[in-house]
Scaffold this active site. Sequence first.
Site, PDB file in Angstrom:
ATOM      1  N   ARG A 106      45.771  42.620  49.700  1.00 55.15           N
ATOM      2  CA  ARG A 106      45.068  43.517  50.618  1.00 55.15           C
ATOM      3  C   ARG A 106      44.457  42.692  51.752  1.00 55.15           C
ATOM      4  O   ARG A 106      43.615  41.831  51.498  1.00 55.15           O
ATOM      5  CB  ARG A 106      43.962  44.271  49.883  1.00 55.15           C
ATOM      6  CG  ARG A 106      43.141  45.239  50.729  1.00 55.15           C
ATOM      7  CD  ARG A 106      41.997  45.828  49.902  1.00 55.15           C
ATOM      8  NE  ARG A 106      42.505  46.462  48.690  1.00 55.15           N
ATOM      9  CZ  ARG A 106      41.730  46.784  47.644  1.00 55.15           C
ATOM     10  NH1 ARG A 106      40.431  46.528  47.660  1.00 55.15           N
ATOM     11  NH2 ARG A 106      42.276  47.363  46.582  1.00 55.15           N
ATOM     12  N   HIS A 151      41.559  41.082  46.040  1.00 57.40           N
ATOM     13  CA  HIS A 151      42.918  41.410  46.476  1.00 57.40           C
ATOM     14  C   HIS A 151      43.356  40.562  47.669  1.00 57.40           C
ATOM     15  O   HIS A 151      44.540  40.266  47.825  1.00 57.40           O
ATOM     16  CB  HIS A 151      42.995  42.889  46.865  1.00 57.40           C
ATOM     17  CG  HIS A 151      43.064  43.842  45.721  1.00 57.40           C
ATOM     18  ND1 HIS A 151      44.248  44.240  45.140  1.00 57.40           N
ATOM     19  CD2 HIS A 151      42.088  44.502  45.044  1.00 57.40           C
ATOM     20  CE1 HIS A 151      44.007  45.104  44.166  1.00 57.40           C
ATOM     21  NE2 HIS A 151      42.698  45.288  44.085  1.00 57.40           N
ATOM     22  N   ASP A 158      46.459  46.381  41.486  1.00 53.98           N
ATOM     23  CA  ASP A 158      46.070  47.605  40.799  1.00 53.98           C
ATOM     24  C   ASP A 158      47.331  48.194  40.193  1.00 53.98           C
ATOM     25  O   ASP A 158      48.316  48.437  40.904  1.00 53.98           O
ATOM     26  CB  ASP A 158      45.440  48.590  41.779  1.00 53.98           C
ATOM     27  CG  ASP A 158      44.133  48.068  42.362  1.00 53.98           C
ATOM     28  OD1 ASP A 158      43.439  47.300  41.665  1.00 53.98           O
ATOM     29  OD2 ASP A 158      43.808  48.414  43.510  1.00 53.98           O
ATOM     30  N   GLU A 240      37.184  48.651  36.143  1.00 55.69           N
ATOM     31  CA  GLU A 240      38.355  49.378  36.645  1.00 55.69           C
ATOM     32  C   GLU A 240      39.545  49.113  35.720  1.00 55.69           C
ATOM     33  O   GLU A 240      40.081  48.002  35.691  1.00 55.69           O
ATOM     34  CB  GLU A 240      38.695  48.939  38.073  1.00 55.69           C
ATOM     35  CG  GLU A 240      37.586  49.230  39.075  1.00 55.69           C
ATOM     36  CD  GLU A 240      37.911  48.729  40.483  1.00 55.69           C
ATOM     37  OE1 GLU A 240      38.935  48.015  40.663  1.00 55.69           O
ATOM     38  OE2 GLU A 240      37.153  49.046  41.409  1.00 55.69           O
ATOM     39  N   HIS A 243      42.679  47.310  37.411  1.00 52.23           N
ATOM     40  CA  HIS A 243      42.490  46.125  38.250  1.00 52.23           C
ATOM     41  C   HIS A 243      42.683  44.845  37.435  1.00 52.23           C
ATOM     42  O   HIS A 243      41.949  44.592  36.488  1.00 52.23           O
ATOM     43  CB  HIS A 243      41.070  46.186  38.843  1.00 52.23           C
ATOM     44  CG  HIS A 243      40.694  45.047  39.740  1.00 52.23           C
ATOM     45  ND1 HIS A 243      40.388  45.228  41.070  1.00 52.23           N
ATOM     46  CD2 HIS A 243      40.542  43.722  39.508  1.00 52.23           C
ATOM     47  CE1 HIS A 243      40.054  44.068  41.607  1.00 52.23           C
ATOM     48  NE2 HIS A 243      40.152  43.136  40.678  1.00 52.23           N
TER      49      HIS A 243
END
Length: 269
Positions: A106, A151, A158, A240, A243
Amino acid sequence: MTRLTTVARALITTFAALLASTAPSTTAQADTDPKAPKDFVALRSVDPTIIQEMRYVTPHNFVGERIDGYRQPLCILTRPAAEALHKAQRKLLRQGYTLKVYDCYRPQRAVDHFVRWAEDLDDEAMKGEFYPNVDKTRLFDDGYIAARSGHSRGSTLDVTLVRLPAKPTRPYHPGEPLVPCFAPKGERFPDNSIDMGTGFDCFDTLSHTLDPRIHGRQRANRQLLKGTLEGLGFVNLAEEWWHYTFKPEAHPDTYFDFPVARESLTSAH
């Protein structure tokens, strides 16, 4: 042709030429964007069987629009992370499952987009699905949004599981009625993944991987994903269930900002 017409046409031509010379071209933008280090690869080049449903290229995410820096629906990872994910996929295929990734590398500009959105308290277009029980003023304090993301270092993703044969997930239609991400699987958005108790990016404590309210088949599904990935070097973020970060990270202290696009990768990949 009158002299006035000739002069007008000359002025228009000059103005158009000036615009063309000053406007940045797509090629120029691509040339000036930062590039990925050589150890970053497209996941598809390592394992083409893993499903990729890259949510941030679409408006079906907690912001409600395509996120900055996502130019193509492409999972990019450091090669060690991609190769470990390939090993996990081989194990899961034998059990009748496939991995599906929602997000991989990301860029920092995407994280910045999240921060701007979180600071705009009037924008709650996607609250009904992704954070129905969370006050938007709490997103930073509760850890749902941060100025940096693992990320951006390239070894975090994810991910979920899909039972084979995989059925397609229907497209999201902007403006459609939103259902809470923790609603029963038959009621929330019809993702084709197995039931993990919540949808992806669900801002709720029910998303905590080992939340005691998640039990039965939902808990077993989370444990299958967790056990498989952790056995191959991935570490789960406890808050999460989706994740995971491959350890040791190839770039533990660097937050990259090259766009999610094939052009960001070297020709070798």
